[in-house]
Design a protein around this motif. Sequence first.
Motif, PDB file in Angstrom:
ATOM      1  N   LEU A 147       6.835   6.875   2.160  1.00  0.00           N
ATOM      2  CA  LEU A 147       7.648   5.699   1.843  1.00  0.00           C
ATOM      3  C   LEU A 147       8.798   6.031   0.896  1.00  0.00           C
ATOM      4  O   LEU A 147       9.513   5.138   0.444  1.00  0.00           O
ATOM      5  CB  LEU A 147       6.768   4.612   1.222  1.00  0.00           C
ATOM      6  CG  LEU A 147       5.732   3.987   2.164  1.00  0.00           C
ATOM      7  CD1 LEU A 147       4.694   3.207   1.362  1.00  0.00           C
ATOM      8  CD2 LEU A 147       6.405   3.083   3.192  1.00  0.00           C
ATOM      9  N   VAL A 159       0.784   8.821   1.408  1.00  0.00           N
ATOM     10  CA  VAL A 159       1.333   7.545   1.890  1.00  0.00           C
ATOM     11  C   VAL A 159       2.574   7.171   1.084  1.00  0.00           C
ATOM     12  O   VAL A 159       3.602   6.763   1.654  1.00  0.00           O
ATOM     13  CB  VAL A 159       0.267   6.434   1.806  1.00  0.00           C
ATOM     14  CG1 VAL A 159       0.881   5.081   2.154  1.00  0.00           C
ATOM     15  CG2 VAL A 159      -0.897   6.738   2.756  1.00  0.00           C
ATOM     16  N   LEU A 160       2.509   7.314  -0.219  1.00  0.00           N
ATOM     17  CA  LEU A 160       3.667   7.003  -1.053  1.00  0.00           C
ATOM     18  C   LEU A 160       4.845   7.908  -0.706  1.00  0.00           C
ATOM     19  O   LEU A 160       6.001   7.463  -0.656  1.00  0.00           O
ATOM     20  CB  LEU A 160       3.300   7.144  -2.531  1.00  0.00           C
ATOM     21  CG  LEU A 160       2.390   6.047  -3.095  1.00  0.00           C
ATOM     22  CD1 LEU A 160       1.809   6.459  -4.434  1.00  0.00           C
ATOM     23  CD2 LEU A 160       3.153   4.727  -3.232  1.00  0.00           C
ATOM     24  N   CYS A 202       2.821   2.915  10.099  1.00  0.00           N
ATOM     25  CA  CYS A 202       1.368   2.833  10.226  1.00  0.00           C
ATOM     26  C   CYS A 202       0.956   2.396  11.625  1.00  0.00           C
ATOM     27  O   CYS A 202       1.518   1.445  12.179  1.00  0.00           O
ATOM     28  CB  CYS A 202       0.811   1.835   9.202  1.00  0.00           C
ATOM     29  SG  CYS A 202      -0.984   1.676   9.256  1.00  0.00           S
ATOM     30  N   THR A 237      -5.721   4.113  -8.309  1.00  0.00           N
ATOM     31  CA  THR A 237      -6.456   3.932  -7.054  1.00  0.00           C
ATOM     32  C   THR A 237      -7.899   3.513  -7.322  1.00  0.00           C
ATOM     33  O   THR A 237      -8.648   3.274  -6.374  1.00  0.00           O
ATOM     34  CB  THR A 237      -6.450   5.236  -6.230  1.00  0.00           C
ATOM     35  OG1 THR A 237      -6.972   6.291  -7.044  1.00  0.00           O
ATOM     36  CG2 THR A 237      -5.034   5.592  -5.781  1.00  0.00           C
ATOM     37  N   LEU A 257      -2.795   0.298  -6.652  1.00  0.00           N
ATOM     38  CA  LEU A 257      -2.071   0.830  -5.496  1.00  0.00           C
ATOM     39  C   LEU A 257      -1.688  -0.262  -4.505  1.00  0.00           C
ATOM     40  O   LEU A 257      -0.602  -0.232  -3.917  1.00  0.00           O
ATOM     41  CB  LEU A 257      -2.926   1.899  -4.799  1.00  0.00           C
ATOM     42  CG  LEU A 257      -2.303   2.571  -3.579  1.00  0.00           C
ATOM     43  CD1 LEU A 257      -1.042   3.347  -3.950  1.00  0.00           C
ATOM     44  CD2 LEU A 257      -3.330   3.510  -2.921  1.00  0.00           C
ATOM     45  N   GLU A 299       6.023  -2.619   0.248  1.00  0.00           N
ATOM     46  CA  GLU A 299       6.707  -1.559   0.991  1.00  0.00           C
ATOM     47  C   GLU A 299       6.541  -1.761   2.501  1.00  0.00           C
ATOM     48  O   GLU A 299       5.575  -2.376   2.951  1.00  0.00           O
ATOM     49  CB  GLU A 299       6.138  -0.187   0.593  1.00  0.00           C
ATOM     50  CG  GLU A 299       6.311   0.155  -0.880  1.00  0.00           C
ATOM     51  CD  GLU A 299       7.773   0.244  -1.299  1.00  0.00           C
ATOM     52  OE1 GLU A 299       8.613   0.649  -0.462  1.00  0.00           O
ATOM     53  OE2 GLU A 299       8.075  -0.069  -2.474  1.00  0.00           O
ATOM     54  N   LEU A 319       2.001  -0.857  -2.643  1.00  0.00           N
ATOM     55  CA  LEU A 319       2.189  -0.774  -1.192  1.00  0.00           C
ATOM     56  C   LEU A 319       2.417  -2.142  -0.562  1.00  0.00           C
ATOM     57  O   LEU A 319       3.004  -2.234   0.521  1.00  0.00           O
ATOM     58  CB  LEU A 319       0.986  -0.097  -0.548  1.00  0.00           C
ATOM     59  CG  LEU A 319       0.763   1.366  -0.944  1.00  0.00           C
ATOM     60  CD1 LEU A 319      -0.386   1.965  -0.148  1.00  0.00           C
ATOM     61  CD2 LEU A 319       2.025   2.191  -0.735  1.00  0.00           C
ATOM     62  N   LEU A 325       5.193  -0.689   5.184  1.00  0.00           N
ATOM     63  CA  LEU A 325       4.167   0.155   5.799  1.00  0.00           C
ATOM     64  C   LEU A 325       4.098   0.001   7.312  1.00  0.00           C
ATOM     65  O   LEU A 325       3.714   0.925   8.028  1.00  0.00           O
ATOM     66  CB  LEU A 325       2.799  -0.176   5.192  1.00  0.00           C
ATOM     67  CG  LEU A 325       2.348   0.600   3.950  1.00  0.00           C
ATOM     68  CD1 LEU A 325       1.021   0.076   3.460  1.00  0.00           C
ATOM     69  CD2 LEU A 325       2.263   2.088   4.230  1.00  0.00           C
ATOM     70  N   ASP A 346      -3.941   6.341   5.336  1.00  0.00           N
ATOM     71  CA  ASP A 346      -3.443   7.718   5.461  1.00  0.00           C
ATOM     72  C   ASP A 346      -3.813   8.307   6.809  1.00  0.00           C
ATOM     73  O   ASP A 346      -2.992   8.984   7.455  1.00  0.00           O
ATOM     74  CB  ASP A 346      -4.022   8.559   4.322  1.00  0.00           C
ATOM     75  CG  ASP A 346      -3.634  10.019   4.417  1.00  0.00           C
ATOM     76  OD1 ASP A 346      -2.423  10.315   4.493  1.00  0.00           O
ATOM     77  OD2 ASP A 346      -4.547  10.884   4.434  1.00  0.00           O
ATOM     78  N   ILE A 391      -7.270   3.432   1.128  1.00  0.00           N
ATOM     79  CA  ILE A 391      -6.048   4.215   1.332  1.00  0.00           C
ATOM     80  C   ILE A 391      -6.292   5.392   2.267  1.00  0.00           C
ATOM     81  O   ILE A 391      -5.381   5.848   2.965  1.00  0.00           O
ATOM     82  CB  ILE A 391      -5.477   4.703  -0.019  1.00  0.00           C
ATOM     83  CG1 ILE A 391      -4.046   5.209   0.170  1.00  0.00           C
ATOM     84  CG2 ILE A 391      -6.366   5.764  -0.638  1.00  0.00           C
ATOM     85  CD1 ILE A 391      -3.072   4.193   0.705  1.00  0.00           C
ATOM     86  N   ALA A 422      -3.303   8.750  -1.254  1.00  0.00           N
ATOM     87  CA  ALA A 422      -2.329   7.829  -1.852  1.00  0.00           C
ATOM     88  C   ALA A 422      -0.980   8.510  -2.034  1.00  0.00           C
ATOM     89  O   ALA A 422       0.080   7.921  -1.747  1.00  0.00           O
ATOM     90  CB  ALA A 422      -2.849   7.322  -3.192  1.00  0.00           C
TER      91      ALA A 422
END
Length: 406
Positions: free
Chosen positions: A196, A192-193, A295, A247, A282, A289, A286, A291, A401, A397, A189
């Motif tokens: 971003l 990934v954050l 991704c 999470t 989470l 955002e 997300l 992604l 990831d 997640i 997590a």
Amino acid sequence: MQTRFSDESKRLPRAEEAERILRSCVHCGFCNATCPTYQLLGDELDGPRGRIYLIKQVLEGQPATASTQLHLDRCLSCRNCETTCPSGVDYHNLLDIGRAVVDAAVPRPPSQRALRLGLRGLAGSPERFKTLLRLGAVFRPVLPANLVAKLPRDAAPHGERPAVRHARAVLMLEGCVQPGLSPNTNAAAARVLDRLGISVIPSVEAGCCGALDYHLDAQSTGLDRARRNIDAWWPHLQNGAEAIVQTASGCGAFIKDYGHLLEHDHAYAAKARQVSERALDLVQVLGNEPLEEICAARSQRIAVHCPCTLQHAQKLGGTVEALLARLGFNLTEVPDGHLCCGSAGTYSLTQPTLARQLRDNRLNALESGRPELIVTANVGCQSHLDSAGRTPVRHWIELVDQSLAE
């Protein structure tokens, strides 16, 4: 529903709340149709309507018994009944009130007391819990099968966590059992954050969310943990942290209740309300955002298990599925997605027979689309489903990831 509380019950701290909830119930029975334990056992007292009557009887002065306690213990607190109820009965809070009254009146057998005390002592300390898991791994060959099933199937590396480096930042609840059972979840997590442009601020003073103590005969201890977490998070929230990210949906559901549970605590009520408002799963973070820009979805077939604490408690059912579908992942159809897997915090340890039946039923539904992997949003569900040794189960997640790394 009419109520006639005893004089003793009228003096309970949450008497007015209990009476209000009871009077909102029209005893229609719609709740039983979606109650997992009622479906398994077919006993009115093992459905929400029957448990409501049991609590009502105790609050009206009838003696609580070991049978009363058993029927309340068998409730998963999945809150499926709340989703179904046309009258909006706040069942989980009534259950918490009723359990506290019954547990105060009915002493538990020594074996139950020892188990509950042990669970609170171990799961409330991440380091003790990780030590126990390490010992379990060493002695795995000689442990009974039921204990081996509780150990993680593999020790997946959890990789590095990025340093705090962005203007945007969030807090993250690390959890009490997740660092031992699924250490890659929070690390994934954070990665990934970070991609971003959002950093995760460490908050080592924060610990267990309090749900475990609160639901194992120690409500005051659970609320003390909530207060400590509020104290740990508050300076960061004041200094610009956008949210408290979870999470584990079970922890998130409890944190979102801080405001209600501490509303009469003059020192914490206002802070608790703000903490609950700024607590986000989470997927909520997300979901807003971009992604898609980073991704690359994998082609493997994925089944999504939506935890009860995400869909019934937090009312976020379908959000993980929508996010993964938006990113292009290949999701299978899952029938009866509203039903509980039987994990329910410590339920798989306190009610193992029912929990295994619910787990196997859930896995049959999840595996009906022949997935290569099952993903979920709660470490308890993840560990419980994976304990069957069937299709691998991970947090969603980790899938995202991994797709970023590829």
